[in-house]
Design a protein around this motif. Sequence first.
Motif, PDB file in Angstrom:
ATOM      1  N   GLU A  48       0.809  -1.212   0.000  1.00 13.44           N
ATOM      2  CA  GLU A  48       0.000   0.000   0.000  1.00 13.44           C
ATOM      3  C   GLU A  48       0.849   1.271   0.000  1.00 13.44           C
ATOM      4  O   GLU A  48       0.447   2.308   0.518  1.00 13.44           O
ATOM      5  CB  GLU A  48      -1.006  -0.008   1.150  1.00 13.44           C
ATOM      6  N   GLU A  49       2.057   1.189  -0.596  1.00 10.76           N
ATOM      7  CA  GLU A  49       2.891   2.373  -0.791  1.00 10.76           C
ATOM      8  C   GLU A  49       2.350   3.184  -1.964  1.00 10.76           C
ATOM      9  O   GLU A  49       2.624   4.370  -2.076  1.00 10.76           O
ATOM     10  CB  GLU A  49       4.337   1.977  -1.054  1.00 10.76           C
ATOM     11  N   LYS A  50       1.618   2.532  -2.854  1.00 10.03           N
ATOM     12  CA  LYS A  50       0.977   3.182  -3.993  1.00 10.03           C
ATOM     13  C   LYS A  50      -0.522   2.965  -3.869  1.00 10.03           C
ATOM     14  O   LYS A  50      -0.963   1.932  -3.365  1.00 10.03           O
ATOM     15  CB  LYS A  50       1.453   2.566  -5.318  1.00 10.03           C
ATOM     16  N   ALA A  51      -1.297   3.945  -4.334  1.00  8.81           N
ATOM     17  CA  ALA A  51      -2.752   3.817  -4.303  1.00  8.81           C
ATOM     18  C   ALA A  51      -3.351   4.730  -5.360  1.00  8.81           C
ATOM     19  O   ALA A  51      -2.746   5.739  -5.732  1.00  8.81           O
ATOM     20  CB  ALA A  51      -3.300   4.186  -2.931  1.00  8.81           C
ATOM     21  N   ILE A  52      -4.515   4.381  -5.842  1.00  6.03           N
ATOM     22  CA  ILE A  52      -5.248   5.223  -6.774  1.00  6.03           C
ATOM     23  C   ILE A  52      -6.168   6.104  -5.938  1.00  6.03           C
ATOM     24  O   ILE A  52      -6.949   5.593  -5.131  1.00  6.03           O
ATOM     25  CB  ILE A  52      -6.061   4.374  -7.776  1.00  6.03           C
ATOM     26  N   PRO A  53      -6.076   7.431  -6.094  1.00  3.93           N
ATOM     27  CA  PRO A  53      -6.911   8.320  -5.284  1.00  3.93           C
ATOM     28  C   PRO A  53      -8.396   8.081  -5.537  1.00  3.93           C
ATOM     29  O   PRO A  53      -8.809   7.790  -6.649  1.00  3.93           O
ATOM     30  CB  PRO A  53      -6.519   9.723  -5.743  1.00  3.93           C
ATOM     31  N   GLY A  54      -9.166   8.214  -4.498  1.00  6.30           N
ATOM     32  CA  GLY A  54     -10.604   8.051  -4.615  1.00  6.30           C
ATOM     33  C   GLY A  54     -11.268   8.404  -3.304  1.00  6.30           C
ATOM     34  O   GLY A  54     -10.621   8.808  -2.341  1.00  6.30           O
ATOM     35  N   ALA A  55     -12.563   8.242  -3.262  1.00  6.84           N
ATOM     36  CA  ALA A  55     -13.308   8.534  -2.039  1.00  6.84           C
ATOM     37  C   ALA A  55     -12.908   7.533  -0.954  1.00  6.84           C
ATOM     38  O   ALA A  55     -12.686   6.358  -1.234  1.00  6.84           O
ATOM     39  CB  ALA A  55     -14.803   8.437  -2.309  1.00  6.84           C
ATOM     40  N   PRO A  56     -12.794   7.983   0.281  1.00  8.99           N
ATOM     41  CA  PRO A  56     -12.438   7.068   1.360  1.00  8.99           C
ATOM     42  C   PRO A  56     -13.520   6.007   1.572  1.00  8.99           C
ATOM     43  O   PRO A  56     -14.703   6.270   1.377  1.00  8.99           O
ATOM     44  CB  PRO A  56     -12.305   7.974   2.584  1.00  8.99           C
ATOM     45  N   ASP A  57     -13.111   4.834   1.960  1.00 15.01           N
ATOM     46  CA  ASP A  57     -14.034   3.740   2.263  1.00 15.01           C
ATOM     47  C   ASP A  57     -14.602   3.979   3.654  1.00 15.01           C
ATOM     48  O   ASP A  57     -13.893   3.900   4.642  1.00 15.01           O
ATOM     49  CB  ASP A  57     -13.296   2.402   2.199  1.00 15.01           C
ATOM     50  N   MET A  58     -15.874   4.286   3.722  1.00 14.31           N
ATOM     51  CA  MET A  58     -16.508   4.625   4.997  1.00 14.31           C
ATOM     52  C   MET A  58     -17.167   3.421   5.666  1.00 14.31           C
ATOM     53  O   MET A  58     -17.731   3.548   6.733  1.00 14.31           O
ATOM     54  CB  MET A  58     -17.558   5.727   4.786  1.00 14.31           C
TER      55      MET A  58
END
Length: 67
Positions: A48-58
């Motif tokens: 998880e050093e890289k991630a695609i930006p998006g809405a947080p998982d709520m």
Amino acid sequence: MTQATPKKVTVVKCPTCKTDVVWGEISTYRPFCSKQCQMIDFGEWADEEKAIPGAPDMSDSDGWSEG
């Protein structure tokens, strides 16, 4: 008689080490230059050093309910 147009070669940079990579069947690990660079990139995603930006998982946040 018409002459054949030479095929344009596409070259990309390896996302890991920035080496030039020919985009074609001769480059087995494209867009990576090697299996090693492919595995380094995979490890960064897995850690998880890289991630695609998006809405947080709520779904796991406090106060969440289904109703």
